[in-house]
Every structure is written in structure tokens, then in C-alpha cells.
Design a protein around this motif. Sequence first.
Motif, PDB file in Angstrom:
ATOM      1  N   VAL A   1       7.497  -8.316   2.660  1.00 46.71           N
ATOM      2  CA  VAL A   1       7.543  -6.866   2.871  1.00 46.71           C
ATOM      3  C   VAL A   1       6.199  -6.379   3.399  1.00 46.71           C
ATOM      4  O   VAL A   1       6.133  -5.559   4.327  1.00 46.71           O
ATOM      5  N   ASP A   2       5.115  -6.896   2.849  1.00 49.56           N
ATOM      6  CA  ASP A   2       3.783  -6.512   3.328  1.00 49.56           C
ATOM      7  C   ASP A   2       3.555  -6.961   4.772  1.00 49.56           C
ATOM      8  O   ASP A   2       2.726  -6.382   5.477  1.00 49.56           O
TER       9      ASP A   2
ATOM     10  N   ILE B   1      14.774  -0.466   2.074  1.00 48.79           N
ATOM     11  CA  ILE B   1      15.991  -0.139   2.817  1.00 48.79           C
ATOM     12  C   ILE B   1      17.060   0.298   1.816  1.00 48.79           C
ATOM     13  O   ILE B   1      17.108  -0.209   0.685  1.00 48.79           O
TER      14      ILE B   1
ATOM     15  N   ASP C   1      11.613  -5.449   5.273  1.00 46.04           N
ATOM     16  CA  ASP C   1      12.092  -4.405   4.365  1.00 46.04           C
ATOM     17  C   ASP C   1      12.559  -4.981   3.032  1.00 46.04           C
ATOM     18  O   ASP C   1      13.325  -5.953   2.991  1.00 46.04           O
ATOM     19  N   HIS C   2      12.117  -4.348   1.957  1.00 44.31           N
ATOM     20  CA  HIS C   2      12.572  -4.695   0.606  1.00 44.31           C
ATOM     21  C   HIS C   2      14.029  -4.283   0.411  1.00 44.31           C
ATOM     22  O   HIS C   2      14.416  -3.157   0.722  1.00 44.31           O
TER      23      HIS C   2
ATOM     24  N   ALA D   1       6.247  -1.887  -0.090  1.00 39.63           N
ATOM     25  CA  ALA D   1       5.694  -1.094   1.012  1.00 39.63           C
ATOM     26  C   ALA D   1       6.786  -0.393   1.804  1.00 39.63           C
ATOM     27  O   ALA D   1       6.589   0.697   2.316  1.00 39.63           O
ATOM     28  N   ARG D   2       7.950  -1.029   1.954  1.00 32.36           N
ATOM     29  CA  ARG D   2       9.095  -0.409   2.647  1.00 32.36           C
ATOM     30  C   ARG D   2      10.368  -0.811   1.952  1.00 32.36           C
ATOM     31  O   ARG D   2      10.484  -1.924   1.485  1.00 32.36           O
TER      32      ARG D   2
END
Length: 332
Positions: free
Chosen positions: A167-168, A233, A172-173, A230-231
Motif C-alpha cells: 500500500v505504501d 478501496i 490500495d488496501h 495510506a489508501r
Amino acid sequence: MDEARRHSNRLARAPLAGKAAATKEMRLAHHTYAVAGLRVTSDLPMPGLLTVDGTDASTGAPDVEIARAILAPPPATADDPLAEMSFEIDGLMRMSMRHGATLLYDPVAGAPPDDIALYLGGTGFGTLLHQRGMVLLHASAVRIGDRAALFCGPSGAGKSTLATALVDAGHDHIADDFCAIDFAADGSAMVAPDGRRHKLWDSAITGLAARERRGGAVRSDMAKYYVDPARVITRPIRIGAIFDLAVDDETNIETLSALESVALVQANAYRPNLVALMQQQRLYFDAAVRLGRYCRFARLTRALNYGAMSEQIASIERAMAQPAQHSIRQPT
């Protein structure tokens, strides 16, 4: 359920006072979360979950309600686990999972609220999903391109650490700890988005340079912490590959055989004893076969070395960029 003393799967009916208390608490629920694609309301803050309060997902009737109630001691014999299950965690609480829709808890006086929330969001919610007949894998999931990569393995294999690093790196998580799987009309496998923070040991947080995102402790007696992805979905994603994590000096990805693929799904069911208890073995066997027809199963060997993380991420990205490789042949 290593630390929980499982008693029966049919909770003795709570006394009227308990039922009234539960109903009142549900009406007062004011925290809203999205878990495994479901809308969840809770009267207890759940620090391991990402809140959806104030968003479109926070309106409407909940799929699952979490509420405090007075619960009778669990009986000693199982009856109907799909309808009701109960656990007692010594020194912490009793909890009751009912019909895949209600999760009640009765805490011991002075029990740490964050410890209660950890078990409710893990074992408790996992049990509810089993009651709903969902296929649930103990895995982390990340979207890479237009498909999801799932990472399975025993505790300590580095599922959350690898998912956080991906993710970093710009992906997308989707989910952490467990992945709820469903099948689309065309038969392809989908993983539901899960509003769950990563849980990382302090050493992993340092190794991933994620200290600025470190939240509270996962449990009061361990140096493991929540980390915000960080992100994130928020829609289901088609599964492209399921990786079985193993440790070796070199990074390597090897496609699994059909038999190995089925065994991987069965071994990585979230709480395999619940699968047996609810007689869902055939559900998981059929799911493994269907998964193998639409996605790749592979063993990912890698060193547990933060210095090698970039190489590992690049290997996963290359594997996910290849045309789909199915581990189980389509029927003719």
C-alpha cells in the motif's frame, strides 16, 4: 479462539433484563463501520476498524449490530451454531453471536475496552460471517492494478507487513486479517472491502518507516499497534492471485498445483474449527475449486528482511501484471 474458552454454540436465552438492555443499547449505537462489505453499528468504539460516520455508508439499516447486554453463562453443549454461538474469554467478557446479524458482549468489570473491541472485531465478527455462510480466509488483500492479491500464511508470516509495504508503494488496501470472498455472476471470485486497520509489531512499524501513522495498541499487554493504511478501496475487487507466504533467502513465486490450492484454502479458513463446527467443509472445498478456475494460487518465498522489501514488491507486481494463470483447469 486460542485464548477464548469456547463453550456452546447456542447461547442460553438471555434473561428479559438482558434482552431489554441489548435492545436499548442497539438503539443508542452511534459508531458506524464497514466490515467485509457490511454496514456495522456499534455502541462501543472499535479502534481496529475504519469509521464511516458522516458518509453515505453511515446511513440506512445496519447489516450487523454490536451492543452490550447482560448474558447468561454459556451452556456446555452445542446445539445450533448457525443460529447462536457463545464464548467466554476469561477475565474479559462473554459474547454471543446470533444469526449472523447481532453481536452482544457482556464485559467483566474493569476489562479494557480496547481489548474487548479486539475480540469483538476478530473472533466475534468472524463467527458472524461464518453464520452468514460467507467464505472467510485468514489473509490480507491489496489491489494491484485491477485485481486483488491475497496473502495467506500462519501468524507471524508477515501478511500485514507485506500488505502495508504494498500500500505504501502505491497500491490500495482492501482487507487485513480476514478476507470475505464471494463469486460474481460470471463465476469470478471477488473479495469484499474491509474497513480494518493494519496491525503491526513495533519493529515492523520502524522497518516500514510508518511511525507517523501508528495508532493505539492492539491489546493492552503487547507491543503491536494499529496503523492506518495510506489508501483504501471501498468496493469489491476481482481476485487475481492468492499467495501462500513462506520464508527463504531468495524471493521466488511458484504456482501451486490443484491439490495444493485446495489445501491452502482449507488450511487458511478463518478459524478452521468454526468451519468444522458449522459443517461448512464442502462450502470451502467448492470455493477452493471455483477460486482455482479464475485466479492463480502461488507460493511466495521471501526473506523477512526490510532491506529486501522493494525486490519482493517488484516480484509481486510482475506476477500480477502477467495474464491470469489458473491453478485449476476450467471444466470442458
